[in-house]
Design a protein around this motif. Structure first.
Motif, PDB file in Angstrom:
ATOM      1  N   GLU A  11       0.844  -1.195   0.000  1.00  0.00           N
ATOM      2  CA  GLU A  11       0.000   0.000   0.000  1.00  0.00           C
ATOM      3  C   GLU A  11       0.879   1.245   0.000  1.00  0.00           C
ATOM      4  OE1 GLU A  11      -2.638  -0.301   3.335  1.00  0.00           O
ATOM      5  OE2 GLU A  11      -3.591  -2.114   2.541  1.00  0.00           O
ATOM      6  N   LYS A  12       0.599   2.156  -0.959  1.00  0.00           N
ATOM      7  CA  LYS A  12       1.384   3.387  -1.079  1.00  0.00           C
ATOM      8  C   LYS A  12       0.457   4.581  -1.270  1.00  0.00           C
ATOM      9  CE  LYS A  12       5.435   1.780  -0.614  1.00  0.00           C
ATOM     10  NZ  LYS A  12       6.255   2.207   0.503  1.00  0.00           N
ATOM     11  N   LYS A  13       0.696   5.631  -0.513  1.00  0.00           N
ATOM     12  CA  LYS A  13      -0.040   6.882  -0.682  1.00  0.00           C
ATOM     13  C   LYS A  13       0.553   7.633  -1.871  1.00  0.00           C
ATOM     14  CE  LYS A  13      -0.919   7.315   4.233  1.00  0.00           C
ATOM     15  NZ  LYS A  13      -0.619   8.084   5.446  1.00  0.00           N
ATOM     16  N   VAL A  14      -0.329   8.262  -2.670  1.00  0.00           N
ATOM     17  CA  VAL A  14       0.098   8.974  -3.873  1.00  0.00           C
ATOM     18  C   VAL A  14      -0.592  10.334  -3.896  1.00  0.00           C
ATOM     19  CG1 VAL A  14       0.174   8.905  -6.392  1.00  0.00           C
ATOM     20  CG2 VAL A  14       0.334   6.791  -5.106  1.00  0.00           C
ATOM     21  N   GLN A  15       0.172  11.375  -4.188  1.00  0.00           N
ATOM     22  CA  GLN A  15      -0.403  12.711  -4.296  1.00  0.00           C
ATOM     23  C   GLN A  15      -1.474  12.740  -5.376  1.00  0.00           C
ATOM     24  OE1 GLN A  15       2.611  15.693  -4.880  1.00  0.00           O
ATOM     25  NE2 GLN A  15       3.842  14.946  -3.178  1.00  0.00           N
ATOM     26  N   HIS A  16      -2.473  13.591  -5.173  1.00  0.00           N
ATOM     27  CA  HIS A  16      -3.633  13.685  -6.059  1.00  0.00           C
ATOM     28  C   HIS A  16      -3.249  13.801  -7.535  1.00  0.00           C
ATOM     29  CE1 HIS A  16      -7.336  15.044  -7.902  1.00  0.00           C
ATOM     30  NE2 HIS A  16      -6.688  16.106  -8.332  1.00  0.00           N
ATOM     31  N   LYS A  17      -2.333  14.696  -7.881  1.00  0.00           N
ATOM     32  CA  LYS A  17      -2.017  14.920  -9.301  1.00  0.00           C
ATOM     33  C   LYS A  17      -1.420  13.681  -9.967  1.00  0.00           C
ATOM     34  CE  LYS A  17       2.376  17.214  -8.318  1.00  0.00           C
ATOM     35  NZ  LYS A  17       3.129  18.454  -8.472  1.00  0.00           N
ATOM     36  N   TYR A  18      -0.619  12.923  -9.237  1.00  0.00           N
ATOM     37  CA  TYR A  18      -0.023  11.711  -9.802  1.00  0.00           C
ATOM     38  C   TYR A  18      -1.054  10.579  -9.871  1.00  0.00           C
ATOM     39  CZ  TYR A  18       4.156  14.391  -8.836  1.00  0.00           C
ATOM     40  OH  TYR A  18       5.092  15.393  -8.785  1.00  0.00           O
ATOM     41  N   LEU A  44       0.154  -3.775  -6.008  1.00  0.00           N
ATOM     42  CA  LEU A  44       0.463  -2.440  -5.492  1.00  0.00           C
ATOM     43  C   LEU A  44      -0.858  -1.696  -5.398  1.00  0.00           C
ATOM     44  CD1 LEU A  44       2.429  -0.151  -4.727  1.00  0.00           C
ATOM     45  CD2 LEU A  44       2.544   0.408  -7.162  1.00  0.00           C
ATOM     46  N   LEU A  45      -1.207  -1.248  -4.196  1.00  0.00           N
ATOM     47  CA  LEU A  45      -2.432  -0.495  -3.975  1.00  0.00           C
ATOM     48  C   LEU A  45      -2.057   0.975  -3.838  1.00  0.00           C
ATOM     49  CD1 LEU A  45      -5.500  -0.541  -3.421  1.00  0.00           C
ATOM     50  CD2 LEU A  45      -4.920  -0.667  -0.994  1.00  0.00           C
ATOM     51  N   LEU A  46      -2.458   1.786  -4.827  1.00  0.00           N
ATOM     52  CA  LEU A  46      -2.212   3.224  -4.782  1.00  0.00           C
ATOM     53  C   LEU A  46      -3.400   3.888  -4.107  1.00  0.00           C
ATOM     54  CD1 LEU A  46      -0.859   3.861  -8.399  1.00  0.00           C
ATOM     55  CD2 LEU A  46       0.444   3.465  -6.312  1.00  0.00           C
ATOM     56  N   GLN A  47      -3.119   4.687  -3.070  1.00  0.00           N
ATOM     57  CA  GLN A  47      -4.159   5.375  -2.317  1.00  0.00           C
ATOM     58  C   GLN A  47      -4.003   6.875  -2.526  1.00  0.00           C
ATOM     59  OE1 GLN A  47      -2.800   3.603   1.374  1.00  0.00           O
ATOM     60  NE2 GLN A  47      -4.692   2.414   1.483  1.00  0.00           N
TER      61      GLN A  47
END
Length: 67
Positions: A11-18, A44-47
């Motif tokens: 699990e990985k946090k991703v900034q809104h624009k990306y 890979l879970l993008l949050q």
């Protein structure tokens, strides 16, 4: 033994624009320093994070590593 292979979920946090660029298909992946090990088949879970802070929006994308 069932022969079932255990897959890792990262699990990985991703900034809104990306996150938005990946979600819309404008970007096929998000590059970051590898702070984790992964194998083909792992998930890979993008949050998505809210713009301007670390709070999550609730939108997520699951991506499967191919190689």
């Amino acid at each position: 033994m069932t022969g079932k292979i255990e897959r890792m979920k990262i699990e990985k946090k991703v900034q809104h624009k990306y996150f938005e660029a990946v979600f819309e298909g404008k970007k096929r992946f998000e590059v970051r320093l590898a702070d984790f090990d992964c194998e083909p088949g792992d998930v890979l879970l993008l949050q998505e994070q809210k713009q301007g802070n670390d709070e999550l929006t609730g939108r997520e994308l699951e991506c499967i590593f191919n190689s």
